[in-house]
Write an enzyme that holds these catalytic residues in place. Structure first.
Site, PDB file in Angstrom:
ATOM      1  N   CYS A   2       0.809  -1.206   0.000  1.00 16.45           N
ATOM      2  CA  CYS A   2       0.000   0.000   0.000  1.00 16.45           C
ATOM      3  C   CYS A   2       0.847   1.264   0.000  1.00 16.45           C
ATOM      4  CB  CYS A   2      -0.909   0.021   1.223  1.00 16.45           C
ATOM      5  SG  CYS A   2      -1.916  -1.449   1.418  1.00 16.45           S
ATOM      6  N   ARG A  27       4.615  -0.418  -6.125  1.00 15.81           N
ATOM      7  CA  ARG A  27       4.574  -1.130  -4.851  1.00 15.81           C
ATOM      8  C   ARG A  27       3.577  -2.282  -4.869  1.00 15.81           C
ATOM      9  NH1 ARG A  27       6.752   2.231  -0.564  1.00 15.81           N
ATOM     10  NH2 ARG A  27       5.418   1.251   0.969  1.00 15.81           N
ATOM     11  N   TRP A  74      -3.360  -2.616  -1.252  1.00 16.70           N
ATOM     12  CA  TRP A  74      -3.110  -4.034  -1.529  1.00 16.70           C
ATOM     13  C   TRP A  74      -3.899  -4.803  -0.481  1.00 16.70           C
ATOM     14  CZ3 TRP A  74      -0.405  -8.328   0.632  1.00 16.70           C
ATOM     15  CH2 TRP A  74      -0.018  -9.309  -0.280  1.00 16.70           C
ATOM     16  N   ASN A  98      -1.486   2.515   5.862  1.00 15.69           N
ATOM     17  CA  ASN A  98      -0.675   1.351   5.503  1.00 15.69           C
ATOM     18  C   ASN A  98      -0.434   0.531   6.763  1.00 15.69           C
ATOM     19  OD1 ASN A  98      -0.467   2.396   2.942  1.00 15.69           O
ATOM     20  ND2 ASN A  98       1.717   2.860   3.057  1.00 15.69           N
ATOM     21  N   GLY A  99      -0.369  -0.794   6.628  1.00 15.34           N
ATOM     22  CA  GLY A  99      -0.074  -1.637   7.774  1.00 15.34           C
ATOM     23  C   GLY A  99      -1.246  -2.515   8.148  1.00 15.34           C
ATOM     24  N   GLU A 483      16.848 -18.312  -7.701  1.00 13.95           N
ATOM     25  CA  GLU A 483      16.424 -16.982  -8.141  1.00 13.95           C
ATOM     26  C   GLU A 483      15.786 -17.050  -9.520  1.00 13.95           C
ATOM     27  OE1 GLU A 483      16.014 -12.731  -8.396  1.00 13.95           O
ATOM     28  OE2 GLU A 483      15.980 -14.239  -6.798  1.00 13.95           O
ATOM     29  N   LYS A 487      11.966 -15.847 -10.363  1.00 11.24           N
ATOM     30  CA  LYS A 487      11.642 -14.851 -11.380  1.00 11.24           C
ATOM     31  C   LYS A 487      10.604 -15.391 -12.355  1.00 11.24           C
ATOM     32  CE  LYS A 487      13.849 -11.442  -9.984  1.00 11.24           C
ATOM     33  NZ  LYS A 487      13.431 -11.941  -8.655  1.00 11.24           N
ATOM     34  N   GLU A 490       7.202 -15.576 -10.642  1.00  7.64           N
ATOM     35  CA  GLU A 490       6.692 -14.261 -10.261  1.00  7.64           C
ATOM     36  C   GLU A 490       5.978 -13.558 -11.404  1.00  7.64           C
ATOM     37  OE1 GLU A 490       9.246 -11.906  -6.937  1.00  7.64           O
ATOM     38  OE2 GLU A 490      10.352 -12.414  -8.757  1.00  7.64           O
ATOM     39  N   HIS A 506      17.081 -37.866  -5.973  1.00  8.21           N
ATOM     40  CA  HIS A 506      16.439 -38.033  -4.662  1.00  8.21           C
ATOM     41  C   HIS A 506      14.979 -37.559  -4.673  1.00  8.21           C
ATOM     42  CE1 HIS A 506      20.164 -39.288  -2.831  1.00  8.21           C
ATOM     43  NE2 HIS A 506      20.773 -38.241  -3.353  1.00  8.21           N
ATOM     44  N   LYS A 605       5.890  -4.664  -4.095  1.00 13.78           N
ATOM     45  CA  LYS A 605       7.322  -4.380  -4.093  1.00 13.78           C
ATOM     46  C   LYS A 605       7.886  -4.285  -2.685  1.00 13.78           C
ATOM     47  CE  LYS A 605      11.238  -3.328  -6.028  1.00 13.78           C
ATOM     48  NZ  LYS A 605      11.955  -4.345  -6.799  1.00 13.78           N
TER      49      LYS A 605
END
Length: 610
Positions: A2, A27, A74, A98-99, A483, A487, A490, A506, A605
């Site tokens: 947010c 964000r 968000w 926010n929060g 990584e 990516k 995402e 395995h 973000k």
């Protein structure tokens, strides 16, 4: 996550609010809204979807005002609906938040008993009613009501509040979520990120934990946790508007991938210019502190965790120190052992990652005395809470999927490794000169890797129709495989997993068939022959291999084995160079699938809530 922007001025602030919200889109959000003060009333516009949709409605309705607040949300409490979008209003009191408020259910029950009704499912509406309640029962003004209300809240918040009855002030509060004040001439601003107000000012005050503040057109007053007036330092932001513009690129992610040679050059500039790995890179007292440590504990989340995982190999092999890497959100909730002689390293692009910040606080509470932050945003919360700091020089990173922040984190961690190695007698002058030369060549090697883009585009088109993918690496390059898988999932929404190549037999080998593309990080290092053996296991099961190999490795393409050669082996810095092709593969696969590259669904973000 947010975003907040607010302004009080002698001009219409709606363009400031809208532009600020657009700057905060990176964000991550699913709805947006603004509220402005008109004589005796609050006018509000909210919409789900993109900021431009809300902007169009505000223009159609002719919304104008000299005091206003805006928000990108968000969703956490309650779904993605207009009723849940911010700002929220209680009888003329409007706010954005926010929060997460942890005791919102108890407060909601209390406020229902006092006669308040709720229009949303959010925890934020509780705060609006609570402030209004204090205004009705004893608080002298809006600031006092805000200060009384936040003392009854448990959780994290950044708040900007205005009231139809007090048109000359905007009041704000911060606890656990970033919030800053922008200083103008005859106008002042508030935002969760400096990018939101760069259009208006570069002079900012970073509010600290527990601060509240009052903004008028002509001044700003800040109050500490005890509500007593305090002075907070002014800073001149060095973030450029140009860094926030897309320029000739299709997406910010593409722009940021191609900015990596410059970002890395800027991050290593001090070492290259000095001609040595000097402890002062991390602070004036760094030499005495780093010389006395006996181990390293790294705390981070997501991509930053993979940077730390790579650094573990460096620190143990080069500096000769034990290194433990933990996911911050797990570490903060377990009974951990603390060694005061271990250095706690936190890694965060934004410097505001809540889990990492709380993990740092927890580590200190356990008895860890020495802390170091690696961060891309100056004066953010985590660096301010750390004893030593290393700022990466990546510049503003807008795309949600981190690229240049990751590689500059790796560069900073490598510098830390060599400094530790020198101080602990593991790196001599000849080795230092060799590491310095490898670092000097790094931006050029990354640029060569970027030149592989046309070949990677062809691969990406083959990935576009896949549902799953497997990434393999060994040793230093296993975290790069992790990584790469991150990516891909995402931004393409293709399910991807990464494994150490030796683990295939395995379990993961059961997944391999002709429909499963297998990406292999295969540098020309001591493990190459082992990796080749693992690749044969894949081919024997009909799997199709996509191999990133070094220019100087003896490796040939064949049926079912596609090979792209990166520059010659970059030694211990090879993980940084091999990061570039997996970033490009994810980006171009996302283009081929038509996904929203810079704003992938469900992600944000700056993760400032649990």
């Amino acid at each position: 996550m947010c975003g907040i922007v607010g302004a009080i001025a002698g001009r219409d602030v709606v363009p400031v609010l809208v532009e600020g919200l657009k700057r905060l889109e990176y964000r991550g959000y699913d709805s947006s809204g603004i509220a402005v003060l008109e004589p005796g009333t609050v006018r509000r516009v909210r919409r789900t979807g993109r900021v431009v949709e809300m902007e169009a409605v505000a223009a159609q309705k002719g919304v104008h005002g000299q005091l206003g607040i805006g928000h990108t949300r968000w969703a956490t409490h309650g779904g993605v609906t207009e009723a849940n979008a911010h700002p929220h209003i209680s009888a003329g009191v409007a706010l954005v938040h926010n929060g997460i408020i942890e005791n919102h259910e108890q407060q909601r029950e209390r406020l229902l008993g006092l006669g308040y009704t709720f229009e949303s499912q959010t925890d934020t509406e509780v705060i609006a009613h609570l402030i209004h309640h204090h205004l009705r029962h004893g608080s002298a003004d809006l600031l006092a009501a805000l200060q009384a209300a936040v003392k009854e809240l448990t959780g994290a918040y950044a708040l900007a509040v205005m009231s139809a009855d007090e048109p000359e002030r905007l009041v704000v509060a911060r606890m656990g979520c970033p919030l800053l004040v922008g200083l103008g001439e005859g106008e002042n601003f508030v935002a969760s990120d400096v990018s939101a107000i760069l259009q208006a000012t570069r002079r900012v005050i970073f509010l600290e934990e527990g601060d509240t503040a009052e903004l008028t057109r002509n001044g700003v007053r800040v109050f500490g946790p005890d509500n007593a007036p305090v002075q907070r330092a002014q800073h001149l932001s060095d973030v450029s508007l140009a860094s926030l513009e897309l320029g000739p690129y299709r997406h910010f992610m593409q722009k940021e991938i191609h900015e990596q040679p410059r970002a890395l050059a800027d991050t290593i500039d001090a070492v290259i210019n000095a001609g040595s790995f000097d402890p002062s890179l991390f602070g004036a007292d760094a030499e005495a502190i780093l010389a006395g440590i006996e181990g390293v504990k790294i705390l981070a989340c997501g991509t930053s965790f993979y940077a730390g995982s790579t650094a573990k190999y460096w620190i143990e092999s080069i500096a000769g120190l034990p290194c433990d890497v933990e996911i911050a959100s797990e570490y903060r909730y377990r009974e951990a052992f603390a060694n005061p002689k271990h250095l706690v390293v936190t890694i965060s692009q934004s410097g505001e990652t809540l889990d990492t910040m709380e993990a740092l606080k927890y580590a200190k509470s356990l008895g860890h005395r020495h802390t170091l932050s690696i961060c891309n945003v100056q004066e953010s919360a985590i660096p301010r809470a750390s004893e030593l700091v290393c700022y990466t020089r990546a510049g503003a990173e807008i795309g949600v999927a981190s690229t240049k922040a990751f590689t500059t984190q790796l560069a900073a961690l490598f510098q830390l490794t060599v400094v530790l190695g020198k101080l602990h007698g593991k790196v001599n002058a000849e080795q230092e000169a060799d590491y310095l030369e490898q670092l000097r060549q790094l931006p050029g090697s990354v640029q060569h890797a970027l030149n592989l883009e046309p070949q990677i585009v062809a691969w990406a088109e083959r990935f576009a129709g896949k549902a799953n993918a497997l990434f393999l690496g060994r040793g230093l390059h296993y975290p790069i495989a992790l990584e790469g898988a991150l990516k891909l999932k995402e931004i393409t929404y293709i399910h991807a997993e990464a494994y150490p190549a030796g683990e295939l037999k395995h379990g993961p080998l059961a997944l391999v068939d002709e429909a499963m593309p297998v990406v292999v990080i295969a540098p020309n290092d001591s493990l190459l022959e082992k990796v080749k053996s693992n690749m044969q296991e894949v081919r024997a099961r009909g799997g199709e291999l996509f191999v990133f190999a070094d220019q100087d490795s003896n490796f040939a393409a064949s049926e079912g084995v596609h090979v792209i050669r990166t520059p010659r082996h970059a030694g211990v810095l090879s993980p940084i160079v091999h990061t570039i092709p997996v970033q490009l593969l994810a980006y171009h696969a996302a283009l081929a699938r038509g996904t929203d590259v810079d704003k992938p669904r469900n992600l944000a973000k700056s993760v400032t809530v649990e």
